[in-house]
Design a protein around this motif. Sequence first.
Motif, mmCIF file in Angstrom:
data_model
loop_
_atom_site.group_PDB
_atom_site.id
_atom_site.type_symbol
_atom_site.label_atom_id
_atom_site.label_comp_id
_atom_site.label_asym_id
_atom_site.label_seq_id
_atom_site.Cartn_x
_atom_site.Cartn_y
_atom_site.Cartn_z
ATOM 1 N N GLY A 164 -9.711 3.489 -7.518
ATOM 2 C CA GLY A 164 -10.135 3.775 -5.835
ATOM 3 C C GLY A 164 -9.059 4.781 -5.311
ATOM 4 N N CYS A 165 -7.745 4.420 -5.426
ATOM 5 C CA CYS A 165 -6.855 5.545 -4.920
ATOM 6 C C CYS A 165 -6.704 6.637 -5.906
ATOM 7 C CB CYS A 165 -5.429 4.886 -5.039
ATOM 8 S SG CYS A 165 -5.095 3.448 -4.259
ATOM 9 N N GLY A 166 -7.033 6.753 -7.343
ATOM 10 C CA GLY A 166 -7.355 8.102 -8.135
ATOM 11 C C GLY A 166 -8.280 8.943 -7.529
ATOM 12 N N ASP A 226 -3.492 20.976 -6.079
ATOM 13 C CA ASP A 226 -3.064 20.741 -4.806
ATOM 14 C C ASP A 226 -3.849 19.538 -4.261
ATOM 15 O OD1 ASP A 226 -1.595 23.156 -4.405
ATOM 16 O OD2 ASP A 226 -3.547 24.369 -4.134
ATOM 17 N N TYR A 227 -3.012 18.401 -3.890
ATOM 18 C CA TYR A 227 -3.453 17.163 -3.431
ATOM 19 C C TYR A 227 -3.516 16.919 -1.871
ATOM 20 C CZ TYR A 227 -2.252 16.133 -8.239
ATOM 21 O OH TYR A 227 -2.097 16.152 -9.618
ATOM 22 N N ALA A 228 -4.489 16.243 -1.545
ATOM 23 C CA ALA A 228 -4.570 15.931 0.085
ATOM 24 C C ALA A 228 -3.579 14.760 0.181
ATOM 25 C CB ALA A 228 -5.722 15.810 0.442
ATOM 26 N N THR A 229 -3.482 13.940 -0.854
ATOM 27 C CA THR A 229 -2.534 12.902 -1.053
ATOM 28 C C THR A 229 -2.285 12.584 -2.452
ATOM 29 O OG1 THR A 229 -2.537 10.206 -0.907
ATOM 30 C CG2 THR A 229 -4.746 11.428 -1.196
ATOM 31 N N THR A 230 -1.079 12.015 -2.690
ATOM 32 C CA THR A 230 -0.539 11.882 -3.888
ATOM 33 C C THR A 230 -0.269 10.428 -4.452
ATOM 34 O OG1 THR A 230 1.778 12.016 -3.172
ATOM 35 C CG2 THR A 230 0.822 13.947 -4.163
ATOM 36 N N THR A 231 -0.775 9.579 -3.222
ATOM 37 C CA THR A 231 -0.727 8.080 -3.570
ATOM 38 C C THR A 231 -2.056 7.266 -3.517
ATOM 39 O OG1 THR A 231 0.215 7.707 -1.630
ATOM 40 C CG2 THR A 231 1.995 8.128 -3.163
ATOM 41 N N GLY A 232 -2.658 7.788 -2.547
ATOM 42 C CA GLY A 232 -3.748 7.086 -2.097
ATOM 43 C C GLY A 232 -3.582 6.039 -0.869
ATOM 44 N N ALA A 233 -2.453 6.162 -0.215
ATOM 45 C CA ALA A 233 -1.800 5.130 0.459
ATOM 46 C C ALA A 233 -2.657 4.948 1.982
ATOM 47 C CB ALA A 233 -0.291 5.180 0.894
ATOM 48 N N ASN A 234 -2.690 3.855 2.561
ATOM 49 C CA ASN A 234 -3.192 3.672 3.726
ATOM 50 C C ASN A 234 -2.407 4.113 4.852
ATOM 51 O OD1 ASN A 234 -4.570 1.187 2.274
ATOM 52 N ND2 ASN A 234 -5.931 2.327 3.409
ATOM 53 N N ALA A 235 -2.904 4.581 6.047
ATOM 54 C CA ALA A 235 -2.186 4.884 7.221
ATOM 55 C C ALA A 235 -3.339 5.224 8.285
ATOM 56 C CB ALA A 235 -1.268 6.320 7.211
ATOM 57 N N THR A 290 -9.303 2.594 4.868
ATOM 58 C CA THR A 290 -9.747 1.305 4.417
ATOM 59 C C THR A 290 -8.583 0.553 3.396
ATOM 60 O OG1 THR A 290 -11.844 2.070 4.551
ATOM 61 C CG2 THR A 290 -11.666 -0.034 3.406
ATOM 62 N N SER A 291 -8.236 -0.632 4.014
ATOM 63 C CA SER A 291 -7.457 -1.395 2.960
ATOM 64 C C SER A 291 -8.211 -2.659 2.749
ATOM 65 C CB SER A 291 -6.022 -1.855 3.651
ATOM 66 O OG SER A 291 -5.414 -2.825 3.056
ATOM 67 N N VAL A 292 -8.247 -3.399 3.725
ATOM 68 C CA VAL A 292 -9.103 -4.974 3.242
ATOM 69 C C VAL A 292 -8.385 -5.713 2.158
ATOM 70 C CG1 VAL A 292 -11.050 -4.219 4.542
ATOM 71 C CG2 VAL A 292 -11.108 -4.042 2.053
ATOM 72 N N ASN A 293 -7.300 -5.108 1.687
ATOM 73 C CA ASN A 293 -6.345 -5.672 0.565
ATOM 74 C C ASN A 293 -5.104 -5.369 0.401
ATOM 75 O OD1 ASN A 293 -5.685 -6.129 -2.195
ATOM 76 N ND2 ASN A 293 -7.473 -5.311 -2.934
ATOM 77 N N PRO A 294 -4.338 -6.224 0.674
ATOM 78 C CA PRO A 294 -2.691 -5.948 0.834
ATOM 79 C C PRO A 294 -2.058 -5.588 -0.167
ATOM 80 C CG PRO A 294 -3.550 -8.184 2.010
ATOM 81 C CD PRO A 294 -4.572 -7.716 1.543
ATOM 82 N N ALA A 295 -2.741 -5.957 -1.716
ATOM 83 C CA ALA A 295 -2.036 -5.422 -2.783
ATOM 84 C C ALA A 295 -2.436 -4.122 -3.084
ATOM 85 C CB ALA A 295 -2.627 -6.295 -3.907
ATOM 86 N N ARG A 296 -3.586 -3.494 -2.668
ATOM 87 C CA ARG A 296 -4.005 -2.105 -2.770
ATOM 88 C C ARG A 296 -3.110 -1.207 -1.707
ATOM 89 N NH1 ARG A 296 -4.647 2.178 -0.638
ATOM 90 N NH2 ARG A 296 -6.494 3.435 -0.340
ATOM 91 N N SER A 297 -2.737 -1.803 -0.781
ATOM 92 C CA SER A 297 -1.915 -1.078 0.187
ATOM 93 C C SER A 297 -0.437 -0.964 -0.280
ATOM 94 C CB SER A 297 -2.195 -1.441 1.773
ATOM 95 O OG SER A 297 -3.482 -1.376 2.318
ATOM 96 N N ILE A 298 0.252 -2.456 -0.452
ATOM 97 C CA ILE A 298 1.507 -2.366 -0.672
ATOM 98 C C ILE A 298 2.125 -1.331 -1.801
ATOM 99 C CG2 ILE A 298 3.266 -3.801 -1.731
ATOM 100 C CD1 ILE A 298 1.714 -6.255 -0.444
ATOM 101 N N ALA A 299 1.381 -1.423 -2.925
ATOM 102 C CA ALA A 299 1.945 -0.502 -3.942
ATOM 103 C C ALA A 299 1.910 1.105 -3.667
ATOM 104 C CB ALA A 299 1.054 -0.588 -5.301
ATOM 105 N N PRO A 300 0.672 1.578 -3.028
ATOM 106 C CA PRO A 300 0.854 3.119 -3.088
ATOM 107 C C PRO A 300 1.939 3.387 -1.798
ATOM 108 C CG PRO A 300 -1.418 2.383 -3.044
ATOM 109 C CD PRO A 300 -0.560 1.172 -3.055
#
Length: 224
Positions: free
Chosen positions: A18-20, A107-116, A176-186
């Motif tokens: 997903g983040c990839g 060239d990346y728009a994001t390098t982690t896929g983190a939520n914000a 879109t998180s809806v998933n704390p684990a998916r947000s914590i790591a990135p």
Amino acid sequence: MKKYLAEMFGTMVLVLMGCGAAIFNGGCGTTPQVLTVAFAFGLSVVAMAYAIGGVSGCHINPAITLGVWLSRRMSGKDAVMYMVFQVIGALIGSSILYLLTSNITMDYATTTGANALAGGVSMAGGVIAEIVFTFVFVLVVLGSTDSEKGAGNLAGLAIGLSLVLVHIVCIPITGTSVNPARSIAPALFEGGAALSQLWIFIVAPFIGAALSSVVWRLISFEKK
């Protein structure tokens, strides 16, 4: 222990794919990018549902685990252990993405896929969005996996497609998180706004999951 390891592996795949997709497709700034990321997350859930569903139930999301626990379908000990291993799996997935982006010239728009929060979205707006969309998603999970009223072997497909749906709408708001684990790591790799806003993507999904468990028990209750 096998079910905990299954949750770790499943969450790792979810974050990796997903983040990839967000990373290697240049973020989520256009409609094709939004759809690509939405389907990457949804299809990851479908794949893992049929890969590890028979072992752990394939929660791969602490919000789902909370909803299942509140619905009295699992013990408190298992719920805590599921969440711990889900976060570990997410960290492994983010670590793999970090290694990839560190060794590939793009060239990346994001390098982690983190939520914000997106520009123009207030803190309250982000919290409301994550509560509402987590509520919808977890309600689908609880309904489709119910032992008597559920979708049986089609549950994984229903859950995955519902995740695609909430991503399509919510990505422009919070990523879109809806998933704390998916947000914590990135967020740990990203830092900055992703880290300072992380509490939103932990607290709001848990509230949404709790509400979904209450609603599901209300609408599924039958007098005996």
